[in-house]
Design an enzyme around this catalytic site. Structure first.
Site, PDB file in Angstrom:
ATOM      1  N   ASP A   1       0.727   0.364  -3.974  1.00 52.78           N
ATOM      2  CA  ASP A   1       0.041   1.434  -4.698  1.00 52.78           C
ATOM      3  C   ASP A   1      -0.787   0.906  -5.863  1.00 52.78           C
ATOM      4  OD1 ASP A   1      -0.623   4.104  -4.719  1.00 52.78           O
ATOM      5  OD2 ASP A   1       0.993   4.699  -6.070  1.00 52.78           O
TER       6      ASP A   1
ATOM      7  N   ASP B   1      -3.632   1.142  -7.316  1.00 47.74           N
ATOM      8  CA  ASP B   1      -4.869   1.895  -7.530  1.00 47.74           C
ATOM      9  C   ASP B   1      -5.659   1.335  -8.712  1.00 47.74           C
ATOM     10  OD1 ASP B   1      -4.092   3.821  -5.547  1.00 47.74           O
ATOM     11  OD2 ASP B   1      -2.808   4.772  -7.052  1.00 47.74           O
TER      12      ASP B   1
ATOM     13  N   GLU C   1      -6.147  -0.130  -2.389  1.00 48.09           N
ATOM     14  CA  GLU C   1      -5.729   1.247  -2.613  1.00 48.09           C
ATOM     15  C   GLU C   1      -6.888   2.072  -3.197  1.00 48.09           C
ATOM     16  OE1 GLU C   1      -2.823   3.600  -2.266  1.00 48.09           O
ATOM     17  OE2 GLU C   1      -3.145   2.261  -0.572  1.00 48.09           O
TER      18      GLU C   1
ATOM     19  N   ASP D   1      -6.875   8.361  -7.896  1.00 46.76           N
ATOM     20  CA  ASP D   1      -5.901   9.298  -7.340  1.00 46.76           C
ATOM     21  C   ASP D   1      -5.420  10.244  -8.439  1.00 46.76           C
ATOM     22  OD1 ASP D   1      -5.939   8.511  -4.726  1.00 46.76           O
ATOM     23  OD2 ASP D   1      -4.004   7.495  -4.743  1.00 46.76           O
TER      24      ASP D   1
ATOM     25  N   ARG E   1     -11.967  10.489   1.740  1.00 42.72           N
ATOM     26  CA  ARG E   1     -11.283  11.039   0.561  1.00 42.72           C
ATOM     27  C   ARG E   1     -12.228  11.169  -0.632  1.00 42.72           C
ATOM     28  NH1 ARG E   1      -5.150   8.392   0.652  1.00 42.72           N
ATOM     29  NH2 ARG E   1      -4.664   9.009   2.800  1.00 42.72           N
TER      30      ARG E   1
END
Length: 374
Positions: free
Chosen positions: A150, A152, A187, A191, A239
């Site tokens: 993860d 990011d 990643e 987010d 996304r």
């Protein structure tokens, strides 16, 4: 297409000299971050120095922990990690399994601004957890390590009132052998999940990223209000965002080179997609991978006005075997409620012609107005 984003002024200027002004993010966020009365201003040359400054701000002068932070912070980052970024670029497929690197802003609500100087760069991310009133501006993030864990570039978890502005985030949009589930080598760029809301993402240049950003981590993580404006997305996969419920207002963005899907409006969310420029895009507006809880959208004043424009702008559509709705008739399916902020969108053509001179780093936080479109 890779956009050449010109600098707004020559030289490497320290943006810390910018005057304090009332928050006007052009979106749902209403925060000045740490740039308020009583702020302590610090300069950091490295990831660790940023971490140390934040940890010190969680205690009073006697060393006692203060809930939410002892004082607002403005951190000017002038570090340069170009060497790490260059090494990562030479070993793209080795980044996935590395440990992620990042600054965690945890349980800090007093207000914090992290401001990069022109010429600075970071091979680390900024991750917010249970915080609020955070601003990140003029930071250049490249090739984040730790995709398997993860890693990011920007992660906003349970942290309302956040402004992400005038940054550059980049990676490499292709798949390396051995990454699981046909997932990405890197990643996300931004987010926003786990209860985070009232976030504005503006004037960023995001390129080479496979999965750009989430709005919600699951089908039960819904209900947030987000604004995306004046961003450039180039050579990205999907996304933009993946929206799970809630409201997304996206205006004056440039989308060029969407390889899989753009807006994916799910869980009965609604998106206002206004005065944007789309080109070279596959499934730019869709609802898919969501059984029957499809979201809706209002399409307003974009460069595409009807299906007759698709060929001109190289817009194409795919039809997965699972239930889905594409905007392939280019008609609105919902009506977006009035937003609680003022904004003045320019034309989609002006976005195409001028936005590259304003989005990203090194622009001294300049903004695009109608006067610049002439």
């Amino acid at each position: 297409m890779k956009y050449l984003l010109p600098s707004a002024a020559a030289g490497l200027l320290l943006l810390a000299a910018q005057p304090t002004m009332a928050a006007n993010t052009g979106g749902y966020a209403t925060t000045d971050g740490g740039d308020v009365s009583g702020a302590v201003k610090k300069t950091a040359r490295s990831l660790q120095e940023i971490v140390d400054i934040i940890e010190a701000a969680k205690k009073d002068s006697s060393g006692k922990a203060v809930k939410g932070g002892a004082y607002p912070l403005v951190i000017t980052y002038n570090g340069n990690e170009d060497a790490l970024i260059k090494a990562a670029e030479a070993n793209i497929c080795g980044q996935w399994s590395k440990d992620p690197r990042g600054v965690e802003i945890k349980e800090f609500t007093k207000g914090i601004t992290i401001l990069g100087t022109n010429g600075s760069s970071a091979n680390f991310g900024i991750w917010m957890v249970n915080s609020s009133n955070v601003v990140v501006r003029n930071m250049r993030f490249g090739y984040m390590p730790g995709g398997a864990k993860d890693g990011d570039a920007i992660r906003i978890d349970n942290s309302p009132n956040v402004w992400i502005d005038h940054n550059e985030i980049f990676a490499k949009n292709f798949e390396c052998a051995g990454t699981p589930d046909n997932d990405t080598t890197f990643e996300s760029a931004v987010d926003i999940k786990k209860g985070a809301t009232n976030v504005t993402v503006s004037y960023n240049y995001i390129h080479g990223v496979k999965k750009v950003g989430l709005s919600g981590s699951s089908n039960t993580d819904t209900g947030r209000d987000l604004t995306y404006h004046h961003n450039i997305y180039s050579d990205v996969n999907s996304r933009l965002p993946l929206q799970r419920g809630g409201k997304v207002h996206a205006y004056n963005n440039l989308y060029d080179g969407i390889k899989s899907s753009g807006f994916n409006v799910r869980q009965k969310g609604i998106a206002l997609i206004e005065s944007n420029w789309f080109e070279n895009a596959l499934n730019p507006v869709t609802a898919r991978n969501d059984d029957s809880n499809f979201g809706t959208w209002e399409l307003r004043n974009n460069n595409i006005t009807s299906p007759s424009d698709f060929a001109k702008y190289k817009i194409t559509w795919g039809k997965p075997s699972t239930p889905h709705i594409n905007a392939d008739d280019w008609k609105s399916t919902g009506k977006f409620p009035a937003v609680p902020y003022s904004y003045s969108p320019v034309s989609a053509q002006c976005v195409k012609d001028k936005l590259a001179s304003y989005a990203g780093v090194g622009k001294n936080l300049a903004v695009l107005t109608a006067a610049n479109c002439k």
